[in-house]
Scaffold this active site. Structure first.
Site, short mmCIF file in Angstrom:
data_model
loop_
_atom_site.label_atom_id
_atom_site.label_comp_id
_atom_site.label_asym_id
_atom_site.label_seq_id
_atom_site.Cartn_x
_atom_site.Cartn_y
_atom_site.Cartn_z
N LYS A 1 0.87 -1.17 0.00
CA LYS A 1 0.00 0.00 0.00
C LYS A 1 0.91 1.22 0.00
CE LYS A 1 -3.29 2.75 2.52
NZ LYS A 1 -4.08 2.97 3.73
N GLY B 1 -9.09 8.79 8.84
CA GLY B 1 -9.47 8.80 10.25
C GLY B 1 -10.57 9.77 10.63
N GLY C 1 -11.61 7.56 5.36
CA GLY C 1 -12.76 8.42 5.61
C GLY C 1 -14.09 7.71 5.78
N ASN D 1 -10.37 1.11 8.57
CA ASN D 1 -9.57 0.94 9.78
C ASN D 1 -10.22 1.65 10.96
OD1 ASN D 1 -7.64 0.76 11.81
ND2 ASN D 1 -5.94 1.19 10.50
#
Lengths: 265, 67
Positions: free
Chosen positions: A98, A159, A186, A207
């Protein structure tokens, strides 16, 4: 029907990718990954504390069947990203990557120029590059041309849990892309993820929304349902949107006719 | 001789290999760790063949949680 997602020749039956940051413990993270059914899980790098090298081994908490997707978080430019990629490959023995280059600490927005530069080089070095990128249709096509395995446009800053704030750009990216489009960053609620999948995204990487939930394991399962639901809705073909009402019952005014027949009796 | 390990001056014997340094730090065989001397990432199977030199700048990282 097989609706597996294929990235760089690897099939995934789950379209939910999980980031491993911010969980209250490694054990909760492990349970959340299992509950999610995810087959792709990110990791990060940190400098080893040479005076205390004895912390837990993250690999003990990631199910063996998951593909590891190490990230390059913390790098500021292409040169550092390439170094981090090589370190990841040496540490984990994987070419999956990533790529994330976000020098701005306030909004963590990806640096398009450096991301393009790094992708071109990393593809040549044999990495399977999944770049975190602005929802920029032009940049996404350029990444595709360079050989990126996917594009991973953000929905809103990392986040923030704000959901999809760039829908029109994501629509264009999805419409034009010949490689999988993974919505990264997001997504704050299962409804956001379902909506992303209804738009035609190929997968979502989640996440924060899972890790900081009151019950991360249950939230992971909720995301798994929402992503399946959104995907099924996309495949089913959503109905048209209309400004005027469109009746779902026959408009025969039967009450009026009935009244007339009583009056005439 | 002195080498720099993750930014810290570290005293190591003159014939020290990267393998020996990592062993001294306490890195276990199965840990997801990588090391570089300068900007050269050294594959784990080459740690034993990598002799450190005075002033080498060594970076050691480990895989951890992150999104």
């Amino acid at each position: 029907m097989n609706d597996n997602l294929v990235i760089a020749g690897r099939e995934f039956s789950s379209r939910l990718f999980i980031g491993t940051g911010k969980f209250p413990s490694n054990e909760v993270m492990r349970q959340a990954i299992l509950a999610s059914g995810s087959q792709m899980v990110t990791t990060a790098l940190k400098r080893l504390n040479t005076e205390d090298s004895g912390s837990e081994n993250i690999l003990d908490f990631i199910p063996k069947e998951c593909v590891l997707l190490p990230n390059t978080s913390g790098v500021r430019n292409a040169e550092e990203a390439i170094f981090a990629a090589k370190m990841n490959r040496a540490a984990l023995g994987t070419e999956w990557l990533k790529l994330e280059i976000h020098p701005d600490p306030k909004y963590l927005l990806p640096d398009t120029r450096e991301t393009l530069k790094a992708t071109e080089e990393l593809v040549k070095l044999g990495f399977k590059v999944l770049p975190y990128v602005q929802a920029d249709p032009v940049a996404c096509k350029q990444l595709e041309e360079m050989g990126a395995a996917t594009v991973m446009p953000l929905a809103s800053p990392i986040g923030t849990n704000k959901g999809i704030k760039n829908e029109e750009m994501l629509r264009i990216i999805i419409e034009q892309s010949n490689i999988p489009v993974v919505i990264d960053a997001g997504i704050g609620a299962p409804s956001h993820a379902a909506y992303a999948m209804e738009l035609g995204a190929d997968a979502c990487l989640i996440n924060t929304a899972i890790a900081i939930a009151g019950d991360p394991v249950k939230m992971a399962e909720a995301f798994a349902f929402s992503i399946k639901a959104g995907r099924m809705a996309y495949l089913s073909g959503l109905g048209c949107v209309s400004n005027l009402a469109v009746a779902t019952s026959p408009l025969t005014a039967f009450l009026e006719e009935e009244q007339n027949s009583i009056d005439n009796a | 001789m002195i080498v720099l390990v993750n930014g810290k001056n570290t005293d190591v014997p003159s014939n020290c290999t990267l393998e020996k340094l990592c062993e001294t730090i306490g890195i276990k065989a199965n840990e997801p760790v990588a090391a570089a001397v300068g900007t050269d990432v050294i594959d784990r199977n080459m740690w034993n063949a990598t002799l450190l030199k005075d002033g080498d700048n060594i970076t050691i990282i480990r895989a951890t949680c992150g999104g």
